[in-house]
Write a protein that holds these residues in place. Structure first.
Motif, mmCIF file in Angstrom:
data_model
loop_
_atom_site.group_PDB
_atom_site.id
_atom_site.type_symbol
_atom_site.label_atom_id
_atom_site.label_comp_id
_atom_site.label_asym_id
_atom_site.label_seq_id
_atom_site.Cartn_x
_atom_site.Cartn_y
_atom_site.Cartn_z
ATOM 1 N N UNK A 59 0.854 -1.126 -0.066
ATOM 2 C CA UNK A 59 -0.092 -0.117 0.024
ATOM 3 C C UNK A 59 0.935 1.119 -0.200
ATOM 4 N N UNK A 60 0.286 2.137 -0.123
ATOM 5 C CA UNK A 60 1.019 3.561 -0.359
ATOM 6 C C UNK A 60 0.943 4.455 0.886
ATOM 7 N N UNK A 61 1.846 5.145 1.132
ATOM 8 C CA UNK A 61 1.682 6.399 2.372
ATOM 9 C C UNK A 61 0.550 7.045 2.155
ATOM 10 N N UNK A 62 -0.025 7.541 1.199
ATOM 11 C CA UNK A 62 -1.041 8.322 0.877
ATOM 12 C C UNK A 62 -1.823 7.476 0.149
ATOM 13 N N UNK A 63 -3.149 7.330 0.932
ATOM 14 C CA UNK A 63 -4.291 6.154 0.337
ATOM 15 C C UNK A 63 -4.545 6.688 -1.197
ATOM 16 N N UNK B 165 -8.128 3.287 4.762
ATOM 17 C CA UNK B 165 -7.068 2.389 4.977
ATOM 18 C C UNK B 165 -7.756 1.196 5.230
ATOM 19 N N UNK B 166 -8.758 0.693 5.621
ATOM 20 C CA UNK B 166 -9.602 -0.444 5.862
ATOM 21 C C UNK B 166 -9.714 -1.122 4.346
ATOM 22 N N UNK B 167 -10.111 -0.198 3.548
ATOM 23 C CA UNK B 167 -10.432 -0.554 2.081
ATOM 24 C C UNK B 167 -9.176 -1.003 1.437
ATOM 25 N N UNK B 168 -8.254 -0.204 1.638
ATOM 26 C CA UNK B 168 -6.829 -0.661 0.957
ATOM 27 C C UNK B 168 -6.337 -2.037 1.672
ATOM 28 N N UNK B 169 -6.596 -2.105 2.911
ATOM 29 C CA UNK B 169 -6.370 -3.521 3.369
ATOM 30 C C UNK B 169 -7.264 -4.640 2.659
ATOM 31 N N UNK C 73 2.026 -8.777 2.787
ATOM 32 C CA UNK C 73 1.730 -7.458 2.599
ATOM 33 C C UNK C 73 2.392 -6.290 3.267
ATOM 34 N N UNK C 74 2.737 -5.442 2.087
ATOM 35 C CA UNK C 74 3.681 -4.184 2.791
ATOM 36 C C UNK C 74 2.874 -3.117 3.004
ATOM 37 N N UNK C 75 2.740 -2.454 4.379
ATOM 38 C CA UNK C 75 1.756 -1.358 4.562
ATOM 39 C C UNK C 75 2.664 -0.423 4.980
ATOM 40 N N UNK D 91 1.994 -12.891 5.795
ATOM 41 C CA UNK D 91 3.193 -11.906 6.374
ATOM 42 C C UNK D 91 3.050 -10.734 6.047
ATOM 43 N N UNK D 92 3.400 -9.794 7.178
ATOM 44 C CA UNK D 92 3.286 -8.438 7.014
ATOM 45 C C UNK D 92 4.669 -7.568 7.295
ATOM 46 N N UNK D 93 5.058 -6.706 6.514
ATOM 47 C CA UNK D 93 6.133 -5.796 6.871
ATOM 48 C C UNK D 93 5.286 -4.346 6.860
ATOM 49 N N UNK D 94 5.495 -3.885 8.017
ATOM 50 C CA UNK D 94 4.739 -2.594 8.366
ATOM 51 C C UNK D 94 5.605 -1.313 8.795
ATOM 52 N N UNK D 95 5.468 -0.055 8.047
ATOM 53 C CA UNK D 95 6.144 1.050 8.342
ATOM 54 C C UNK D 95 4.969 1.818 9.136
ATOM 55 N N UNK D 96 5.656 2.051 10.511
ATOM 56 C CA UNK D 96 4.730 2.953 11.344
ATOM 57 C C UNK D 96 5.360 3.892 12.300
#
Ligand code: ATP
Ligand code: MG
Lengths: 270, 369
Positions: free
Chosen positions: A99-103, A174-178, A189-191, A219-224
């Motif tokens: 996903x992108x930083x800006x939806x 964000x939920x729709x993107x997920x 999934x990269x978030x 599996x997730x890789x999440x930037x936060x």
């Protein structure tokens, strides 16, 4: 002292079964080195966190591994397949969705239409079968619609199905993107900042959904930047600073690591 | 034109249908009272259909996929010249080929040009196609103008046969054509009326076939990917879609539809010249698509029709001598006013897409919204 030793200096490499492996990635923008010899591995079945101060190069790293930027050096492999220099859609086909930083929200579509874009290799995406085998197209479409509805209900936004995809709040987006990412049935999934600008209640819900999906094998890789969120979810956590991996380790240990604190407080003396 | 979607019609659709109905009645009245020659009315219908095709073609490129093509005139011209060069008695190259075969010549030329211009530019971000296509139409026109050993240059090509000229029965009619029922002749029609009527039948079949084809691909997963590309190409890529391939397909399909309009035009007017490739055509087609409602096939048809109504209406108004202004400036003024009207009052066009585009029947027990 025991905590300190849990945190590795630089990335932990040589993991057993990494979905994503990036080695020695480098990216310059003119004189600016955004990514500098960055290597990471994301072990299958984990929720891996990627943190670091603003401008550390986290989003750039996402763009590199997903094929949006061409690396100046280094290599990327997804599910053991080398994808260095491949187009984003080819990398997505290997099972890694970002996903992108800006939806991103497609205009002129309802939420469920936007979700229907997700599934890979739909028969109806080629023109000839639309005329030669309309029944197959219809069946697939029916299945995808059901799946989309289930996905929306699972994320408790079933009532949004026929809303325009552009008329959503930040959190709903964000939920729709997920949900859309999940429609593509990814392994990884990269978030990029999934809870930025999302209210705490919804952020909590989102964390719950991610945990659930992870238990089901994603599996997730999440930037936060939201530390509570990422510390609750992720293990291990990779800390990026000035374009390369500073440390990697379990959340509690990373949180109290001096090098990490220094990086956030204004960077080490160089 | 508006009986095409299931479910209720919006007031907007009813309004448009009403207006078109009234206009049709008015034209019919004009014919009956002898105010308008029947052959001319049929010619107008053919011309409108041609513009509908051009607009539908551009709508596939711009409306579906967000591709900016400023050389509509070139694809139209290649269709027209492709068939003319093969069939016309005045053709310096070949001539005498059956129009049915020549049709594919016109389409083939347009497809080749579409690939040549699309391949390098569609790999890049969208603006490059706009820039490249800006010059393309003029390149094609000037090429045709100057290479007269192949194209007859500024003189244009004459002696283009009717599309039906070598068909059994239709090709051998004698004029005036007399309708006989059981040995008694009921009425007769002049050659121009019969030819125009046949042309209208031909173009109606083409427009209907193109519309049905487009409706299917527009409502399909293919169309959905293109609509995603239109707003966000990166998003489509991250979902595993080969955006280049999708854009290329839409670009070629759109260009083929434009070429189809050109082929028809040749056999309608029976004369083509570089004059027919003026950039103004591209401009009119863009106005048509935006006026009709970008992204809507029906809107594109309505827009195409409106443009012809303005073009011919202004000619008619000035012919009657009622206005102290020439047709050309009046036409441009009206189009200018129309553009201001769209931008100010209805930027989404008259008939923008309003419904979900989901493969028909896959929603199960009918739609309920
Ligand atoms: N396309 C680009 N062109 C030029 N510089 C860029 C580009 N993309 C990123 N950068 C620069 O690279 C550096 C790293 O940016 P990046 O967006 O990866 O940081 P980040 O870690 O995601 O930060 P944030 O937490 O603020 O999102 C920054 O200095 C940024 O200005
Ligand atoms: Mg970022």
């Amino acid at each position: 002292m025991s905590e300190q030793s849990l945190v590795s200096d630089g990335p932990i490499l040589g993991k057993e079964d990494p979905v994503l492996r990036a080695e020695g990635l480098e990216k310059r923008f003119g004189g600016l080195v955004a990514t500098d010899d960055a290597s990471i591995e994301v072990e299958r079945g984990t929720i891996t966190g990627l943190i670091g101060p603003n401008g550390a190069g986290k989003s750039t790293l996402f763009n590199l591994v997903s094929g949006f930027y061409e690396p100046d050096a280094g290599s990327v492999a997804v599910n053991g397949v080398d994808v260095t220099g491949k187009k984003p859609h080819q990398i997505a086909d290997q099972g890694m969705i970002r996903t992108f930083q800006t939806p991103r929200k497609p205009e002129g579509m309802t939420v469920r239409e936007a979700l229907l874009v997700g599934p890979h290799n739909q028969t109806g995406e080629s023109i000839i079968p639309l005329f030669t085998s309309p029944d197959t197209v219809e069946q697939e479409e029916r299945r995808s619609l059901e799946q989309a509805q289930q996905m929306l209900e699972r994320f408790e936004i079933g009532d949004l199905a026929t809303q325009p995809a552009t008329d959503l709040s930040g959190g709903q987006m964000k939920l729709v993107e997920l949900a859309r990412g999940m429609m593509a049935e990814p392994d990884l999934l990269l978030l990029d900042e999934p809870v930025a600008g999302v209210n705490p209640v919804l952020a909590d819900k989102l964390a719950g959904f991610i945990e659930e999906l992870n238990e089901e094998g994603i599996t997730f890789l999440i930037i936060e930047h939201d530390m509570n969120f990422i510390m609750r979810l992720a293990d291990p956590i990779i800390v990026l600073n000035q374009g390369s991996v500073l440390v990697e380790g379990p959340p509690e240990a990373v949180r109290s690591d001096e090098r990490v604190i220094d990086a956030y407080l204004g960077g080490p003396s160089e | 034109m508006s009986t095409l979607d299931v479910g209720g019609y919006s007031p907007r659709e009813k309004g448009v249908a009403g207006l078109l109905g009234a206009l049709a009645a008015l034209l019919l009245l004009a014919v009956i009272t002898g105010f308008l020659a029947p052959a001319y009315l049929l010619y107008l219908v053919g011309l409108s259909a041609m513009y509908m095709l051009l607009s539908m073609g551009l709508n596939v490129q711009w409306g579906y996929g967000g591709m900016i093509n400023f050389s509509v005139a070139a694809f139209f011209g290649l269709g027209a010249y492709g068939t003319a060069l093969l069939t016309a008695s005045g053709s310096p190259i070949s001539g005498g080929v059956s129009p049915i075969v020549a049709l594919f010549g016109g389409l083939g030329l347009a497809a080749v040009l579409a690939v040549i211009i699309g391949y390098p530019t569609l790999k890049l971000r969208d603006d490059y196609l706009a820039i490249a296509s800006l010059g393309l139409a003029e390149v094609v026109r000037i090429f045709i103008l100057n290479e007269s050993q192949w194209t007859a240059g500024s003189a244009g090509l004459t002696g283009i046969p009717l599309f039906f000229s070598d068909w059994p029965v239709l090709g051998d009619l004698t004029y005036p054509y007399v309708f006989n029922v059981g040995g008694t002749s009921l009425f007769y029609m002049s050659q121009s009326v019969v030819t125009s009527a046949l042309n209208v039948v031909l173009v109606t079949v083409i427009v209907a076939a193109v519309y049905l084809f487009l409706r299917r691909i527009h409502q399909s997963p293919w169309g959905r990917v293109l609509r995603t590309i239109r707003t966000d190409e990166d998003l489509a890529e991250t979902l595993g879609k080969n955006t280049f391939a999708f854009k290329m397909q839409a670009f070629v399909i759109g260009s083929l539809i434009m070429a189809l309009a050109g082929v028809f035009y040749s056999h309608l007017v029976l004369f083509v010249s570089p004059q027919d490739l003026q950039p103004i055509t591209t401009f009119y087609v863009w106005v048509a698509v935006i006026l009709g409602g970008t992204g809507s096939d029906r809107g594109a048809m309505l827009g195409g029709f409106t443009i012809v109504a303005i073009q011919q209406g202004t000619r008619f108004m000035t012919d009657t001598g009622a206005l102290p202004i020439g047709a050309a400036p009046l036409r441009l003024m009206l189009v200018g006013l129309l553009i201001i009207f769209i931008v100010r009052l209805r930027p989404e066009g008259i008939l923008p897409p309003e419904r979900e585009l989901i493969w028909p029947d896959s929603l199960g027990g009918g739609r309920n919204e």
